[in-house]
Design a protein around this motif. Structure first.
Motif, PDB file in Angstrom:
ATOM      1  N   ASN A  74      -3.175  26.974  33.391  1.00  0.00           N
ATOM      2  CA  ASN A  74      -3.895  25.770  32.990  1.00  0.00           C
ATOM      3  C   ASN A  74      -3.962  24.769  34.140  1.00  0.00           C
ATOM      4  O   ASN A  74      -4.182  23.601  33.928  1.00  0.00           O
ATOM      5  CB  ASN A  74      -3.246  25.146  31.745  1.00  0.00           C
ATOM      6  CG  ASN A  74      -1.797  24.767  31.992  1.00  0.00           C
ATOM      7  OD1 ASN A  74      -1.273  24.967  33.085  1.00  0.00           O
ATOM      8  ND2 ASN A  74      -1.158  24.226  30.979  1.00  0.00           N
ATOM      9  N   ASN A  75      -3.757  25.216  35.373  1.00  0.00           N
ATOM     10  CA  ASN A  75      -3.850  24.344  36.530  1.00  0.00           C
ATOM     11  C   ASN A  75      -5.286  24.214  37.023  1.00  0.00           C
ATOM     12  O   ASN A  75      -5.537  24.178  38.209  1.00  0.00           O
ATOM     13  CB  ASN A  75      -2.954  24.862  37.668  1.00  0.00           C
ATOM     14  CG  ASN A  75      -1.498  24.671  37.361  1.00  0.00           C
ATOM     15  OD1 ASN A  75      -1.141  23.913  36.471  1.00  0.00           O
ATOM     16  ND2 ASN A  75      -0.652  25.356  38.099  1.00  0.00           N
ATOM     17  N   ASP A  76      -6.212  24.132  36.093  1.00  0.00           N
ATOM     18  CA  ASP A  76      -7.603  24.042  36.488  1.00  0.00           C
ATOM     19  C   ASP A  76      -8.006  22.602  36.800  1.00  0.00           C
ATOM     20  O   ASP A  76      -9.112  22.373  37.249  1.00  0.00           O
ATOM     21  CB  ASP A  76      -8.512  24.651  35.428  1.00  0.00           C
ATOM     22  CG  ASP A  76      -8.286  24.047  34.052  1.00  0.00           C
ATOM     23  OD1 ASP A  76      -9.133  24.256  33.187  1.00  0.00           O
ATOM     24  OD2 ASP A  76      -7.266  23.370  33.834  1.00  0.00           O
ATOM     25  N   THR A  77      -7.128  21.645  36.577  1.00  0.00           N
ATOM     26  CA  THR A  77      -7.400  20.261  36.946  1.00  0.00           C
ATOM     27  C   THR A  77      -6.192  19.702  37.681  1.00  0.00           C
ATOM     28  O   THR A  77      -5.066  20.168  37.510  1.00  0.00           O
ATOM     29  CB  THR A  77      -7.677  19.372  35.717  1.00  0.00           C
ATOM     30  OG1 THR A  77      -6.467  19.230  34.971  1.00  0.00           O
ATOM     31  CG2 THR A  77      -8.788  19.932  34.842  1.00  0.00           C
ATOM     32  N   ILE A  78      -6.426  18.705  38.484  1.00  0.00           N
ATOM     33  CA  ILE A  78      -5.318  18.052  39.184  1.00  0.00           C
ATOM     34  C   ILE A  78      -4.410  17.351  38.177  1.00  0.00           C
ATOM     35  O   ILE A  78      -3.204  17.245  38.392  1.00  0.00           O
ATOM     36  CB  ILE A  78      -5.839  17.075  40.272  1.00  0.00           C
ATOM     37  CG1 ILE A  78      -4.683  16.573  41.166  1.00  0.00           C
ATOM     38  CG2 ILE A  78      -6.585  15.909  39.652  1.00  0.00           C
ATOM     39  CD1 ILE A  78      -4.024  17.627  42.009  1.00  0.00           C
ATOM     40  N   TYR A  79      -4.976  16.925  37.061  1.00  0.00           N
ATOM     41  CA  TYR A  79      -4.174  16.254  36.029  1.00  0.00           C
ATOM     42  C   TYR A  79      -3.154  17.228  35.420  1.00  0.00           C
ATOM     43  O   TYR A  79      -2.011  16.866  35.179  1.00  0.00           O
ATOM     44  CB  TYR A  79      -5.071  15.665  34.947  1.00  0.00           C
ATOM     45  CG  TYR A  79      -6.157  14.777  35.516  1.00  0.00           C
ATOM     46  CD1 TYR A  79      -5.846  13.581  36.149  1.00  0.00           C
ATOM     47  CD2 TYR A  79      -7.490  15.153  35.445  1.00  0.00           C
ATOM     48  CE1 TYR A  79      -6.839  12.777  36.694  1.00  0.00           C
ATOM     49  CE2 TYR A  79      -8.488  14.356  35.982  1.00  0.00           C
ATOM     50  CZ  TYR A  79      -8.152  13.166  36.604  1.00  0.00           C
ATOM     51  OH  TYR A  79      -9.130  12.385  37.146  1.00  0.00           O
ATOM     52  N   ALA A  80      -3.578  18.477  35.198  1.00  0.00           N
ATOM     53  CA  ALA A  80      -2.667  19.498  34.675  1.00  0.00           C
ATOM     54  C   ALA A  80      -1.582  19.817  35.700  1.00  0.00           C
ATOM     55  O   ALA A  80      -0.421  20.025  35.342  1.00  0.00           O
ATOM     56  CB  ALA A  80      -3.443  20.757  34.301  1.00  0.00           C
ATOM     57  N   ILE A  81      -1.942  19.825  36.970  1.00  0.00           N
ATOM     58  CA  ILE A  81      -0.959  20.085  38.026  1.00  0.00           C
ATOM     59  C   ILE A  81       0.073  18.961  38.069  1.00  0.00           C
ATOM     60  O   ILE A  81       1.270  19.214  38.193  1.00  0.00           O
ATOM     61  CB  ILE A  81      -1.663  20.270  39.389  1.00  0.00           C
ATOM     62  CG1 ILE A  81      -2.478  21.567  39.377  1.00  0.00           C
ATOM     63  CG2 ILE A  81      -0.657  20.271  40.526  1.00  0.00           C
ATOM     64  CD1 ILE A  81      -3.379  21.752  40.570  1.00  0.00           C
ATOM     65  N   LEU A  82      -0.386  17.704  37.958  1.00  0.00           N
ATOM     66  CA  LEU A  82       0.557  16.582  37.908  1.00  0.00           C
ATOM     67  C   LEU A  82       1.529  16.754  36.745  1.00  0.00           C
ATOM     68  O   LEU A  82       2.748  16.614  36.901  1.00  0.00           O
ATOM     69  CB  LEU A  82      -0.187  15.250  37.770  1.00  0.00           C
ATOM     70  CG  LEU A  82      -0.913  14.723  39.002  1.00  0.00           C
ATOM     71  CD1 LEU A  82      -1.756  13.512  38.636  1.00  0.00           C
ATOM     72  CD2 LEU A  82       0.063  14.388  40.112  1.00  0.00           C
ATOM     73  N   LYS A  83       0.982  17.065  35.580  1.00  0.00           N
ATOM     74  CA  LYS A  83       1.805  17.226  34.377  1.00  0.00           C
ATOM     75  C   LYS A  83       2.812  18.362  34.553  1.00  0.00           C
ATOM     76  O   LYS A  83       3.982  18.225  34.181  1.00  0.00           O
ATOM     77  CB  LYS A  83       0.905  17.471  33.169  1.00  0.00           C
ATOM     78  CG  LYS A  83       1.614  17.354  31.857  1.00  0.00           C
ATOM     79  CD  LYS A  83       0.626  17.402  30.707  1.00  0.00           C
ATOM     80  CE  LYS A  83       1.369  17.224  29.405  1.00  0.00           C
ATOM     81  NZ  LYS A  83       0.476  17.179  28.272  1.00  0.00           N
ATOM     82  N   ASP A  84       2.371  19.479  35.146  1.00  0.00           N
ATOM     83  CA  ASP A  84       3.263  20.614  35.393  1.00  0.00           C
ATOM     84  C   ASP A  84       4.390  20.254  36.364  1.00  0.00           C
ATOM     85  O   ASP A  84       5.429  20.899  36.381  1.00  0.00           O
ATOM     86  CB  ASP A  84       2.490  21.809  35.944  1.00  0.00           C
ATOM     87  CG  ASP A  84       1.622  22.479  34.895  1.00  0.00           C
ATOM     88  OD1 ASP A  84       1.794  22.186  33.686  1.00  0.00           O
ATOM     89  OD2 ASP A  84       0.749  23.276  35.290  1.00  0.00           O
ATOM     90  N   HIS A  85       4.178  19.218  37.166  1.00  0.00           N
ATOM     91  CA  HIS A  85       5.185  18.777  38.130  1.00  0.00           C
ATOM     92  C   HIS A  85       5.995  17.577  37.611  1.00  0.00           C
ATOM     93  O   HIS A  85       6.648  16.880  38.385  1.00  0.00           O
ATOM     94  CB  HIS A  85       4.531  18.439  39.469  1.00  0.00           C
ATOM     95  CG  HIS A  85       4.194  19.654  40.268  1.00  0.00           C
ATOM     96  ND1 HIS A  85       3.053  20.383  40.045  1.00  0.00           N
ATOM     97  CD2 HIS A  85       4.868  20.283  41.262  1.00  0.00           C
ATOM     98  CE1 HIS A  85       3.020  21.398  40.878  1.00  0.00           C
ATOM     99  NE2 HIS A  85       4.112  21.376  41.622  1.00  0.00           N
ATOM    100  N   GLY A  86       5.921  17.330  36.303  1.00  0.00           N
ATOM    101  CA  GLY A  86       6.727  16.274  35.702  1.00  0.00           C
ATOM    102  C   GLY A  86       6.243  14.871  35.993  1.00  0.00           C
ATOM    103  O   GLY A  86       7.010  13.916  35.914  1.00  0.00           O
ATOM    104  N   LEU A  87       4.972  14.741  36.331  1.00  0.00           N
ATOM    105  CA  LEU A  87       4.385  13.432  36.637  1.00  0.00           C
ATOM    106  C   LEU A  87       3.281  13.106  35.642  1.00  0.00           C
ATOM    107  O   LEU A  87       2.627  14.010  35.116  1.00  0.00           O
ATOM    108  CB  LEU A  87       3.817  13.429  38.061  1.00  0.00           C
ATOM    109  CG  LEU A  87       4.865  13.548  39.170  1.00  0.00           C
ATOM    110  CD1 LEU A  87       4.212  13.909  40.487  1.00  0.00           C
ATOM    111  CD2 LEU A  87       5.642  12.251  39.290  1.00  0.00           C
TER     112      LEU A  87
END
Length: 182
Positions: A22-35
């Motif tokens: 689900n890392n298709d958006t930068i927002y999902a990547i932030l969330k996956d990194h605890g941000l």
């Protein structure tokens, strides 16, 4: 033999989707990194993210988003993600009073604390984590207007310094005058 090629192609697409998750958006990547997702504004047109954690996002235009204070986003924002932290950050500035400070890093110590920290060089600012839950609308600002506000902030700081210097000079003159009158 011919049905094998389309089947192989579909398998490759399926694997690519599963690997990207689900890392298709930068927002999902932030969330996956605890941000929180709201660290970056709405309107990101493109982003790059590599396996070292390095990212770069691109906006159509520089813009400002209103939080407890104003954050300015350049057209390109970049940094390095690790869990709960963005280091080597560039492209974001925070306004405090009349002055703008480059944000050098962001981190969340303990998510349950409800606090996010911004490193602006000389000091660390703390904000409620809840302010950054969702991406904010970003008001387009001309680069010259941002440069003008930085110049105005520098002019204000210069004027305050001159006034303090003039007050000190006046106090010294008054002390000297008092010595001569005795």
């Amino acid at each position: 033999m011919i049905p094998l090629i389309p089947s192989l192609f579909l398998h490759i697409i399926f694997i690519a989707v599963v690997v990207n998750g689900n890392n298709d958006t930068i927002y999902a990547i932030l969330k996956d990194h605890g941000l929180p997702m709201g660290l970056l504004p709405k309107g990101i047109t493109r982003f790059d993210f590599d396996n070292t954690g390095r990212f770069e996002v691109h906006l159509d235009q520089a813009c400002n988003a209103q939080f407890e204070s104003v954050l300015h986003y350049d057209m390109n924002v970049s940094g390095t993600l690790s869990y709960g932290k963005i280091g080597e950050l560039s492209g974001i500035s925070a306004q405090e009073l009349f002055l703008w400070f480059q944000v050098k890093g962001v981190w969340v110590d303990v998510p349950s604390s409800g606090v996010i920290h911004f490193d602006v060089g000389l000091v660390y600012k703390q904000y409620p984590l809840s302010m950054f839950e969702t991406p904010k609308d970003c008001m387009v600002v001309a680069d010259s207007a941002f440069a003008d506000s930085i110049r105005d902030g520098n002019l204000l700081a210069e004027a305050i310094a001159k006034r303090q210097s003039a007050n000190l000079r006046y106090e010294i003159d008054q002390e000297s005058l008092g010595r001569y009158q005795m």
